[in-house]
Design an enzyme around this catalytic site. Structure first.
Site, mmCIF file in Angstrom:
data_model
loop_
_atom_site.group_PDB
_atom_site.id
_atom_site.type_symbol
_atom_site.label_atom_id
_atom_site.label_comp_id
_atom_site.label_asym_id
_atom_site.label_seq_id
_atom_site.Cartn_x
_atom_site.Cartn_y
_atom_site.Cartn_z
ATOM 1 N N SER A 43 3.297 20.160 -19.562
ATOM 2 C CA SER A 43 2.205 19.452 -20.233
ATOM 3 C C SER A 43 0.848 20.103 -20.020
ATOM 4 O O SER A 43 -0.090 19.801 -20.764
ATOM 5 C CB SER A 43 2.147 18.001 -19.744
ATOM 6 O OG SER A 43 2.032 17.948 -18.332
ATOM 7 N N ASP A 351 -6.598 12.213 -17.032
ATOM 8 C CA ASP A 351 -5.790 10.992 -17.045
ATOM 9 C C ASP A 351 -5.045 10.741 -15.730
ATOM 10 O O ASP A 351 -4.154 9.903 -15.676
ATOM 11 C CB ASP A 351 -4.787 11.028 -18.201
ATOM 12 C CG ASP A 351 -3.807 12.199 -18.103
ATOM 13 O OD1 ASP A 351 -3.838 12.917 -17.088
ATOM 14 O OD2 ASP A 351 -3.019 12.399 -19.049
ATOM 15 N N HIS A 354 -3.418 15.163 -15.536
ATOM 16 C CA HIS A 354 -3.888 16.332 -16.280
ATOM 17 C C HIS A 354 -5.404 16.429 -16.181
ATOM 18 O O HIS A 354 -6.069 15.480 -15.754
ATOM 19 C CB HIS A 354 -3.443 16.241 -17.742
ATOM 20 C CG HIS A 354 -1.985 15.951 -17.909
ATOM 21 N ND1 HIS A 354 -1.506 14.689 -18.170
ATOM 22 C CD2 HIS A 354 -0.904 16.761 -17.820
ATOM 23 C CE1 HIS A 354 -0.181 14.719 -18.245
ATOM 24 N NE2 HIS A 354 0.211 15.962 -18.029
#
Length: 391
Positions: A43, A351, A354
């Protein structure tokens, strides 16, 4: 159990003798240095693959497929786990390329607009195969797109660029391979699902070997320039700080507020990875393998936040509240329950797991302009002018 006591149990399996020589490398490259970029990872690098897979397979969209993701640069969610651009976006931009097309970004789940390369990274991906985790009762809620699966996608798409083995070797000689970051989720899933530190320590050589094997396979296909990022300091992550909240005060770094033993785990992975990369270099002396020190690049933000324009290092910009503004049950994007801060560029974390676009921009600047590298490294680009200072 703290890292130090766990590691002592592990030392009879792996004896670490590691000396870091840091080189600051200033790269003055020219457009045309590479003709394409191929990226693998999770991610931290995914620019839309998991999003497209979810749509094509009629799966429930992830929380990062909804606002306020993408708010800073794109103005809407793109499948990137951030408020804006990622390190891979800045790398592509720096070399004069448009953003890399995600492998699943075209119609019917097929890649399109791939003239300048492809991004195979999938949010949630691990280095090790999904079977490894299932056998140990560790759940990956997002994808089975491990590094091996992504490498398979690369082999599937390679004939779109070249028609024979020799042709592909010539093509890949002019390509940049970005291998990760990958491996972080192998530990994230285990730690955040309550697995024992000693057990997770035994994952490290397996993860590192998997990364090295993928690199060796790419070299066999013709790759000669490979950028390999290390893992980031998980002890500074709002997600980890929340999960381990209430730990003994002695576990925290008084200068940064990060959990020391978790950061030592990240350093352990990075040390093992660098030793393995050194072994690969010795086998392939004509290949340019560059270790990108994400860990030490990022730690600067926690030690000198004002120097980089940050006012908040440990609290997420977007999250479900609490001391670190992170909740696994009320994630960013789960509107209307969560909201993001007014200025994401003032936060290191977006978040909780990340980073913000501002953080990724600083990391990419560290990779491209102040690259921490092992002395064998000359530059990202063979046609670059390099000014190297070792200290």
């Amino acid at each position: 159990m703290g890292f130090s006591s766990s590691c002592s149990l592990f030392k009879h399996h792996l004896i670490i003798s590691f000396v870091i020589n840091i080189a600051i490398i200033t790269i003055s490259h020219v457009n045309g240095c590479f003709t394409s970029i191929f990226s693998f990872g999770d991610s931290l690098t995914d620019t839309g693959n998991l999003h497209q897979l979810s749509l094509s397979e009629s799966k429930k969209l992830s929380h990062f497929d909804f606002p306020p993701y993408g708010r800073t640069f794109f103005g809407y969610p793109t499948g990137r786990c951030s408020d804006g651009s990622l390190v891979i976006d800045f790398i592509a931009e720096d070399f004069g390329f448009p953003f890399l097309a995600p492998y699943f970004g075209g119609e019917n789940g097929k890649p399109s607009n791939i003239e300048n390369g492809v991004n195979f990274a999938i949010a949630g991906a691990t280095a090790l195969d999904v079977v490894f985790f299932k056998e140990r009762g560790i759940h990956n809620p997002l994808t089975n797109g491990s590094l091996g699966v992504q490498l398979g996608y690369f082999k599937d798409v390679l004939p779109s660029f070249c028609s024979s083995s020799s042709d592909c070797k010539d093509f890949l000689k002019k390509s940049l391979i970005v291998m990760g970051e990958i491996g972080g989720n192998d530990y994230n899933y285990a730690f955040l699902q309550g697995k024992n530190t000693v057990e997770i320590l035994h994952f490290v050589p397996l993860v590192v070997d998997t990364i090295a094997s993928a690199i060796a396979e790419l070299i066999g296909l013709g790759a000669v320039t490979i950028l390999v990022p290390g893992n980031l300091p998980i002890g500074c992550s709002p997600a980890y700080l929340t999960y381990f909240q209430g730990s003994d005060m002695a576990d925290y770094d008084p200068l940064t507020g990060c959990i020391t033993w978790l950061n030592q785990f990240s350093e352990f992975h990075n040390e093992q990875l660098q030793e393995k990369l050194d072994q690969v270099r010795k086998l392939h002396r004509n290949v340019n393998i560059i270790y990108a020190d994400y860990y030490n690049t990022a730690m600067r933000f926690y030690h000198s936040l004002n120097q980089f324009g940050f006012t908040e290092t440990l609290r997420a910009c977007c999250g479900g509240g609490g001391r670190y503004n992170y909740s696994s049950s009320m994630a960013c994007g789960d509107l209307p329950l969560t909201a993001s801060c007014n200025d994401p560029s003032s936060h290191v974390s977006w978040d909780g797991l990340h980073y913000t676009e501002a953080t990724y921009r600083w990391i990419s600047k560290g990779v491209l302009e102040e690259l921490y590298a092992i002395p064998y490294t000359n530059s990202l680009c063979f046609s670059s002018t390099v000014n190297k200072q070792i200290y």
